[in-house]
Design a protein around this motif. Structure first.
Motif, PDB file in Angstrom:
ATOM      1  N   VAL A 137      39.741  28.787  20.369  1.00  0.00           N
ATOM      2  CA  VAL A 137      40.525  28.383  21.521  1.00  0.00           C
ATOM      3  C   VAL A 137      39.855  28.440  22.863  1.00  0.00           C
ATOM      4  CG1 VAL A 137      41.557  30.666  21.882  1.00  0.00           C
ATOM      5  CG2 VAL A 137      42.759  28.756  22.862  1.00  0.00           C
ATOM      6  N   GLN A 138      39.884  27.374  23.732  1.00  0.00           N
ATOM      7  CA  GLN A 138      39.144  27.475  24.857  1.00  0.00           C
ATOM      8  C   GLN A 138      39.677  28.255  25.875  1.00  0.00           C
ATOM      9  OE1 GLN A 138      37.935  26.660  28.195  1.00  0.00           O
ATOM     10  NE2 GLN A 138      35.939  26.285  27.497  1.00  0.00           N
ATOM     11  N   ASN A 139      38.735  29.296  26.505  1.00  0.00           N
ATOM     12  CA  ASN A 139      39.319  30.162  27.374  1.00  0.00           C
ATOM     13  C   ASN A 139      39.827  29.544  28.718  1.00  0.00           C
ATOM     14  OD1 ASN A 139      36.496  31.677  29.112  1.00  0.00           O
ATOM     15  ND2 ASN A 139      37.392  29.707  28.983  1.00  0.00           N
ATOM     16  N   TYR A 140      39.777  28.314  29.024  1.00  0.00           N
ATOM     17  CA  TYR A 140      40.520  27.604  30.459  1.00  0.00           C
ATOM     18  C   TYR A 140      42.117  27.662  29.949  1.00  0.00           C
ATOM     19  CZ  TYR A 140      41.310  24.612  34.073  1.00  0.00           C
ATOM     20  OH  TYR A 140      41.911  24.071  35.167  1.00  0.00           O
ATOM     21  N   CYS A 141      42.576  27.655  28.665  1.00  0.00           N
ATOM     22  CA  CYS A 141      43.742  27.556  28.374  1.00  0.00           C
ATOM     23  C   CYS A 141      44.795  28.733  29.088  1.00  0.00           C
ATOM     24  CB  CYS A 141      44.013  27.623  26.972  1.00  0.00           C
ATOM     25  SG  CYS A 141      43.419  26.221  26.010  1.00  0.00           S
ATOM     26  N   PHE A 142      43.886  30.077  29.182  1.00  0.00           N
ATOM     27  CA  PHE A 142      44.311  31.026  29.794  1.00  0.00           C
ATOM     28  C   PHE A 142      44.069  31.481  31.233  1.00  0.00           C
ATOM     29  CE2 PHE A 142      43.374  31.485  25.108  1.00  0.00           C
ATOM     30  CZ  PHE A 142      44.740  31.555  24.556  1.00  0.00           C
ATOM     31  N   ARG A 143      43.544  30.462  31.864  1.00  0.00           N
ATOM     32  CA  ARG A 143      43.352  30.719  33.317  1.00  0.00           C
ATOM     33  C   ARG A 143      44.200  31.291  34.126  1.00  0.00           C
ATOM     34  NH1 ARG A 143      45.053  25.516  32.045  1.00  0.00           N
ATOM     35  NH2 ARG A 143      46.154  24.299  33.366  1.00  0.00           N
ATOM     36  N   HIS A 144      45.505  31.308  33.929  1.00  0.00           N
ATOM     37  CA  HIS A 144      46.554  31.999  34.556  1.00  0.00           C
ATOM     38  C   HIS A 144      46.246  33.715  34.608  1.00  0.00           C
ATOM     39  CE1 HIS A 144      50.302  32.904  36.495  1.00  0.00           C
ATOM     40  NE2 HIS A 144      50.614  33.693  35.544  1.00  0.00           N
ATOM     41  N   PHE A 145      45.580  33.921  33.286  1.00  0.00           N
ATOM     42  CA  PHE A 145      45.509  35.504  33.116  1.00  0.00           C
ATOM     43  C   PHE A 145      44.080  35.749  33.602  1.00  0.00           C
ATOM     44  CE2 PHE A 145      48.648  33.676  30.321  1.00  0.00           C
ATOM     45  CZ  PHE A 145      49.645  34.650  30.521  1.00  0.00           C
ATOM     46  N   LYS A 146      43.180  34.819  34.083  1.00  0.00           N
ATOM     47  CA  LYS A 146      41.940  35.416  34.431  1.00  0.00           C
ATOM     48  C   LYS A 146      41.760  36.493  35.317  1.00  0.00           C
ATOM     49  CE  LYS A 146      37.620  33.385  36.245  1.00  0.00           C
ATOM     50  NZ  LYS A 146      36.779  31.984  36.453  1.00  0.00           N
ATOM     51  N   PRO A 147      42.533  36.824  36.579  1.00  0.00           N
ATOM     52  CA  PRO A 147      42.617  37.713  37.482  1.00  0.00           C
ATOM     53  C   PRO A 147      42.449  39.099  36.633  1.00  0.00           C
ATOM     54  CG  PRO A 147      43.803  35.948  38.046  1.00  0.00           C
ATOM     55  CD  PRO A 147      43.573  35.732  36.928  1.00  0.00           C
ATOM     56  N   GLN A 148      43.220  39.049  35.551  1.00  0.00           N
ATOM     57  CA  GLN A 148      43.348  40.336  34.528  1.00  0.00           C
ATOM     58  C   GLN A 148      42.101  40.563  34.022  1.00  0.00           C
ATOM     59  OE1 GLN A 148      47.038  40.393  32.558  1.00  0.00           O
ATOM     60  NE2 GLN A 148      47.947  38.853  34.115  1.00  0.00           N
ATOM     61  N   GLY A 149      41.224  39.822  33.881  1.00  0.00           N
ATOM     62  CA  GLY A 149      40.003  40.295  33.348  1.00  0.00           C
ATOM     63  C   GLY A 149      39.826  39.574  31.771  1.00  0.00           C
ATOM     64  N   PRO A 150      38.578  39.656  31.303  1.00  0.00           N
ATOM     65  CA  PRO A 150      38.561  39.160  29.778  1.00  0.00           C
ATOM     66  C   PRO A 150      39.215  39.726  28.779  1.00  0.00           C
ATOM     67  CG  PRO A 150      36.692  40.485  30.767  1.00  0.00           C
ATOM     68  CD  PRO A 150      37.546  40.145  31.681  1.00  0.00           C
ATOM     69  N   SER A 151      39.550  41.003  28.951  1.00  0.00           N
ATOM     70  CA  SER A 151      40.356  41.611  27.818  1.00  0.00           C
ATOM     71  C   SER A 151      41.860  40.930  27.563  1.00  0.00           C
ATOM     72  CB  SER A 151      40.578  43.225  28.026  1.00  0.00           C
ATOM     73  OG  SER A 151      39.384  43.964  28.070  1.00  0.00           O
ATOM     74  N   ALA A 152      42.258  40.701  28.842  1.00  0.00           N
ATOM     75  CA  ALA A 152      43.509  39.923  28.874  1.00  0.00           C
ATOM     76  C   ALA A 152      43.553  38.710  28.012  1.00  0.00           C
ATOM     77  CB  ALA A 152      44.080  39.740  30.297  1.00  0.00           C
ATOM     78  N   ILE A 153      42.513  38.004  28.527  1.00  0.00           N
ATOM     79  CA  ILE A 153      42.358  36.744  27.869  1.00  0.00           C
ATOM     80  C   ILE A 153      42.064  36.779  26.394  1.00  0.00           C
ATOM     81  CG2 ILE A 153      40.666  34.874  27.593  1.00  0.00           C
ATOM     82  CD1 ILE A 153      40.423  35.072  30.480  1.00  0.00           C
ATOM     83  N   ALA A 154      41.300  37.891  25.894  1.00  0.00           N
ATOM     84  CA  ALA A 154      41.194  38.101  24.501  1.00  0.00           C
ATOM     85  C   ALA A 154      42.461  38.474  23.698  1.00  0.00           C
ATOM     86  CB  ALA A 154      40.167  39.259  24.409  1.00  0.00           C
ATOM     87  N   ARG A 155      43.448  39.300  24.362  1.00  0.00           N
ATOM     88  CA  ARG A 155      44.560  39.493  23.906  1.00  0.00           C
ATOM     89  C   ARG A 155      45.526  38.066  23.648  1.00  0.00           C
ATOM     90  NH1 ARG A 155      43.859  44.320  26.788  1.00  0.00           N
ATOM     91  NH2 ARG A 155      45.029  43.520  28.665  1.00  0.00           N
ATOM     92  N   LYS A 156      45.286  37.372  24.659  1.00  0.00           N
ATOM     93  CA  LYS A 156      46.114  36.147  24.403  1.00  0.00           C
ATOM     94  C   LYS A 156      45.488  35.303  23.294  1.00  0.00           C
ATOM     95  CE  LYS A 156      48.963  36.394  27.819  1.00  0.00           C
ATOM     96  NZ  LYS A 156      50.646  36.842  27.516  1.00  0.00           N
ATOM     97  N   VAL A 157      44.305  35.332  23.164  1.00  0.00           N
ATOM     98  CA  VAL A 157      43.537  34.716  21.853  1.00  0.00           C
ATOM     99  C   VAL A 157      44.286  35.262  20.604  1.00  0.00           C
ATOM    100  CG1 VAL A 157      41.445  34.351  20.671  1.00  0.00           C
ATOM    101  CG2 VAL A 157      41.497  34.051  23.251  1.00  0.00           C
ATOM    102  N   ARG A 158      44.635  36.605  20.426  1.00  0.00           N
ATOM    103  CA  ARG A 158      44.902  37.315  19.453  1.00  0.00           C
ATOM    104  C   ARG A 158      46.576  36.874  19.188  1.00  0.00           C
ATOM    105  NH1 ARG A 158      42.143  40.822  16.217  1.00  0.00           N
ATOM    106  NH2 ARG A 158      43.676  40.265  14.799  1.00  0.00           N
ATOM    107  N   GLU A 159      46.966  36.617  20.208  1.00  0.00           N
ATOM    108  CA  GLU A 159      48.611  36.394  20.129  1.00  0.00           C
ATOM    109  C   GLU A 159      48.714  34.902  19.548  1.00  0.00           C
ATOM    110  OE1 GLU A 159      50.926  36.722  23.855  1.00  0.00           O
ATOM    111  OE2 GLU A 159      49.878  38.622  24.223  1.00  0.00           O
ATOM    112  N   CYS A 160      47.715  34.116  19.629  1.00  0.00           N
ATOM    113  CA  CYS A 160      47.778  32.800  19.098  1.00  0.00           C
ATOM    114  C   CYS A 160      47.497  32.654  17.470  1.00  0.00           C
ATOM    115  CB  CYS A 160      46.688  31.825  19.840  1.00  0.00           C
ATOM    116  SG  CYS A 160      47.002  31.571  21.328  1.00  0.00           S
ATOM    117  N   GLY A 161      47.229  33.859  17.007  1.00  0.00           N
ATOM    118  CA  GLY A 161      46.894  34.129  15.616  1.00  0.00           C
ATOM    119  C   GLY A 161      45.141  33.618  15.464  1.00  0.00           C
TER     120      GLY A 161
END
Length: 247
Positions: A10-34
């Protein structure tokens, strides 16, 4: 053929709203997508390379591909950094773009040398009909006159925007197809694109995946859904389901 049920990204731009929280937050969103793979934008500061990779890996996410934050313009000192991050992460291909300029071929020649130096391929993102590298004839012209280090990251929705059939593009550019974005649009009467779940707009998803199988595609593949900025996971999960069902 890439195993989409194991390596779909998944492209990390999909989670741009969470970018200020750092890469760990984006990674967790990736896992939430399965999913367990992400296409990550290269940090501009090399001091962040190890931290960024570790943040994703600690959440069980592999950096499967890298996108560059700036377009190639023929300045190797400025452009080497993103490729160094890709090499550090061990990825095979980098999503990129090129700035149009009077010395037309210089950015391509410089980029090809840098790609060779870092052992990666460059995948041009075809960003729609308004973009100079969006139409099929222009991409064909570039590929006919550049190193095989330079190829395509086929964005399926933006291909349609440029009146390029993504299934035909898969077959036409098979030897230079290094990346793929599963993305889909519906259009308003004013021709404004709206992101939708892949396969529910204008993309024939089963036919697209059949074409990928036909060419034994082994590049990276990433979902991209830019809608629902503050809560993209539910529709991204449906995108995942749609791709899996079409495999």
């Amino acid at each position: 053929m890439i195993d989409l049920k194991k390596e779909l990204s998944v492209q990390n731009y999909c989670f741009r709203h969470f970018k200020p929280q750092g890469p760990s937050a984006i990674a967790r969103k990736v896992r939430e997508c399965g999913l367990t793979h992400c296409e990550v934008t290269a940090p501009t500061d090399p001091a962040l390379f190890a931290e960024t990779k570790k943040a994703f890996n600690d959440e069980g996410v592999t950096i499967g591909s890298v996108s560059l934050p700036v377009a190639f313009s023929g300045n190797p000192d400025a452009e080497r950094n993103g490729l160094a991050f890709a090499q550090f992460c061990g990825v095979k291909s980098v999503m990129c773009n090129f700035a149009p300029q009077r010395d037309f071929w210089k950015p391509f020649d410089v980029a090809a040398k840098l790609a060779e130096e870092h052992g990666v391929n460059l995948a041009i993102h075809n960003h729609g009909g308004y973009h100079w590298l969006g139409p099929k004839p222009m991409l064909a012209f570039v590929f006919a006159n550049t190193s095989e280090r330079i190829g395509l990251c086929l964005d399926t929705a933006w291909a349609l925007d440029a009146k390029m059939d993504p299934i035909d593009a898969v077959k036409s550019f098979a030897k230079r197809l290094y990346g793929l974005h599963f993305k889909d649009f519906l259009y308003s009467p004013a021709r404004q694109p709206q992101d939708v779940i892949v396969g529910e707009g204008n993309i024939d998803l089963p036919a697209l995946i059949a074409a990928l199988k036909e060419i034994d595609y082994n590049g990276y593949a990433a979902l991209e859904f830019e809608g629902d900025v503050e809560n993209p996971v539910p529709k991204l999960r449906k995108c995942v389901e749609a791709v899996y069902a079409a495999c």
